[in-house]
Scaffold this active site. Structure first.
Site, PDB file in Angstrom:
ATOM      1  N   ASP A   8       0.870  -1.294   0.017  1.00  0.00           N
ATOM      2  CA  ASP A   8       0.023  -0.081   0.003  1.00  0.00           C
ATOM      3  C   ASP A   8       1.014   1.170   0.028  1.00  0.00           C
ATOM      4  OD1 ASP A   8      -2.287   1.648   0.685  1.00  0.00           O
ATOM      5  OD2 ASP A   8      -1.192   1.491   2.587  1.00  0.00           O
ATOM      6  N   ASP A  10      -0.182   5.320   0.969  1.00  0.00           N
ATOM      7  CA  ASP A  10      -0.281   6.272   1.916  1.00  0.00           C
ATOM      8  C   ASP A  10      -0.450   5.642   3.244  1.00  0.00           C
ATOM      9  OD1 ASP A  10      -2.130   7.516  -0.578  1.00  0.00           O
ATOM     10  OD2 ASP A  10      -0.415   8.584   0.086  1.00  0.00           O
ATOM     11  N   GLU A  17      -0.388  11.233   4.787  1.00  0.00           N
ATOM     12  CA  GLU A  17      -1.725  11.699   5.031  1.00  0.00           C
ATOM     13  C   GLU A  17      -1.662  13.198   5.697  1.00  0.00           C
ATOM     14  OE1 GLU A  17      -4.261  10.915   3.813  1.00  0.00           O
ATOM     15  OE2 GLU A  17      -3.833   8.458   3.281  1.00  0.00           O
ATOM     16  N   GLY A  51      -9.711  10.210  -2.495  1.00  0.00           N
ATOM     17  CA  GLY A  51      -9.848  11.669  -2.166  1.00  0.00           C
ATOM     18  C   GLY A  51     -11.025  12.146  -2.738  1.00  0.00           C
ATOM     19  N   THR A 124      -4.662   5.806  -4.188  1.00  0.00           N
ATOM     20  CA  THR A 124      -4.293   7.152  -4.275  1.00  0.00           C
ATOM     21  C   THR A 124      -3.902   7.055  -5.888  1.00  0.00           C
ATOM     22  OG1 THR A 124      -3.013   8.966  -3.793  1.00  0.00           O
ATOM     23  CG2 THR A 124      -1.657   7.036  -4.063  1.00  0.00           C
ATOM     24  N   SER A 125      -3.845   8.428  -6.326  1.00  0.00           N
ATOM     25  CA  SER A 125      -3.831   8.828  -7.752  1.00  0.00           C
ATOM     26  C   SER A 125      -2.392   8.450  -8.176  1.00  0.00           C
ATOM     27  CB  SER A 125      -3.986  10.126  -8.063  1.00  0.00           C
ATOM     28  OG  SER A 125      -5.308  10.665  -7.388  1.00  0.00           O
ATOM     29  N   ASN A 128       0.723  10.695  -7.531  1.00  0.00           N
ATOM     30  CA  ASN A 128       1.244  10.777  -6.025  1.00  0.00           C
ATOM     31  C   ASN A 128       2.182   9.588  -5.813  1.00  0.00           C
ATOM     32  OD1 ASN A 128      -0.698  12.827  -5.926  1.00  0.00           O
ATOM     33  ND2 ASN A 128      -2.270  11.629  -4.570  1.00  0.00           N
TER      34      ASN A 128
HETATM   35  C1  XBP Z   1      -5.067   6.290   0.888  1.00  0.00           C
HETATM   36  C2  XBP Z   1      -6.388   7.009   0.503  1.00  0.00           C
HETATM   37  C3  XBP Z   1      -5.969   8.006  -0.546  1.00  0.00           C
HETATM   38  C4  XBP Z   1      -5.345   9.201  -0.079  1.00  0.00           C
HETATM   39  C5  XBP Z   1      -5.627  10.699  -0.884  1.00  0.00           C
HETATM   40  O1  XBP Z   1      -4.489   5.523  -0.043  1.00  0.00           O
HETATM   41  O2  XBP Z   1      -7.416   6.671   0.680  1.00  0.00           O
HETATM   42  O3  XBP Z   1      -7.297   8.669  -0.831  1.00  0.00           O
HETATM   43  O4  XBP Z   1      -5.763   9.601   1.415  1.00  0.00           O
HETATM   44  O5  XBP Z   1      -5.060  10.438  -2.215  1.00  0.00           O
HETATM   45  P1  XBP Z   1      -3.685   4.196   0.182  1.00  0.00           P
HETATM   46  P2  XBP Z   1      -5.990  10.808  -3.539  1.00  0.00           P
HETATM   47  O6  XBP Z   1      -4.841   2.987  -0.427  1.00  0.00           O
HETATM   48  O7  XBP Z   1      -2.504   4.390  -0.448  1.00  0.00           O
HETATM   49  O8  XBP Z   1      -3.748   4.230   1.746  1.00  0.00           O
HETATM   50  O9  XBP Z   1      -6.718  12.056  -2.995  1.00  0.00           O
HETATM   51  O10 XBP Z   1      -5.140  10.702  -4.504  1.00  0.00           O
HETATM   52  O11 XBP Z   1      -7.342   9.756  -3.014  1.00  0.00           O
HETATM   53 MG    MG Z   2      -2.906   3.118   3.448  1.00  0.00          MG
END
Ligand code: XBP
Ligand code: MG
Length: 235
Positions: A8, A10, A17, A51, A124-125, A128
């Site tokens: 994963d 973020d 975050e 997001g 996430t995007s 990023n």
């Molecule tokens: C965490 C998320 C993402 C980020 C924000 O992703 O839920 O939405 O908080 O990024 P991960 P975006 O699966 O890596 O933990 O605004 O691009 O969604």
């Molecule tokens: Mg995460």
């Protein structure tokens, strides 16, 4: 047999975050909205993966009938906010706002040296991911990963297992050949639903989450190596 590690992004690869939160608030201010998420708000809102989904959830909580009024305008505004937010976040990461969590790079390097494949499964995007890993690994970062699943390839967000199922298919591997690394309850549920052993490294936003079903919960990856992963995975 352990053949691949799936990470994963973020909260797992890096504590991103707080920078995402700054980016969201910047976008709200830029668009003249009176929204401002504090840490407590965002900790709660992180229960919504994605997001755009998170902003829409917030909007509907402060204005319940909003989608019935003009769904197209709402979606246009959310898209515009997300573009502003993503540009701010990417710029912050490019300027060194985020470092990888301890132990991440060492485990990735050791795994590759021992012939294991690496993959990414995130909500996430794509921009990023590139910003974070270009800064942490270098311009050739993409060659370190056999497969990448993200918000653009897997629109159904965690806790749905879509992104993990996609990455397993792209790698032509079974869940039994892999271990997933996550930081949140949504991420754990997605990985478990895909049949994956999952190592959890919590952070300040997710320490209170329910990690039942995790193979291990560890503070970070500094004490995790391939031999230990194989031992845990084979039992
Ligand atoms: C965490 C998320 C993402 C980020 C924000 O992703 O839920 O939405 O908080 O990024 P991960 P975006 O699966 O890596 O933990 O605004 O691009 O969604
Ligand atoms: Mg995460």
């Amino acid at each position: 047999m352990l053949n691949a590690l799936i990470f994963d992004v973020d909260g797992t690869l890096a504590d991103t975050e707080s920078v995402h939160l700054e980016a969201f608030n910047h976008a709200f201010q830029q668009e003249g909205l009176d929204w401002h998420w504090n840490l407590a708000d965002y900790t709660r809102l992180l229960e919504i993966s994605g997001g755009k989904e998170r902003m829409l959830h917030h909007w509907r909580s402060v204005n319940p009938g909003i989608l019935e009024v003009d769904a197209d305008a709402v979606r246009d505004t959310i898209s515009r906010l997300h573009e502003i937010k993503t540009a701010y976040y990417e710029n912050a990461v490019n300027n060194g706002a985020v470092a990888l969590r301890p132990g991440v790079l060492a485990l990735m390097s050791e795994a590759r040296a021992q012939g294991l494949q690496l993959a990414i499964a995130t909500t996430t995007s794509p921009v990023n991911i590139a910003a974070l890993l270009r800064a942490a690994i270098g311009a050739d970062w993409r060659s370190h990963f056999l497969a990448i699943g993200d918000a653009s390839s897997a629109p159904i967000k965690k806790p749905h297992p879509q992104v993990y199922l996609q990455v397993l298919a792209d790698m032509r591997m079974t869940p039994e050949q892999c271990i997933a690394f996550e930081d949140s309850a949504n991420g754990l549920r997605a990985a478990l639903a895909a049949g994956l052993d999952t190592i959890i490294t919590p952070n300040s936003f997710t320490a209170h989450h329910d990690f039942k079903g995790a193979l291990r919960v560890v503070p970070d990856l500094t004490q995790v190596n391939v031999a230990r992963l194989k031992e845990w995975h084979n039992h």
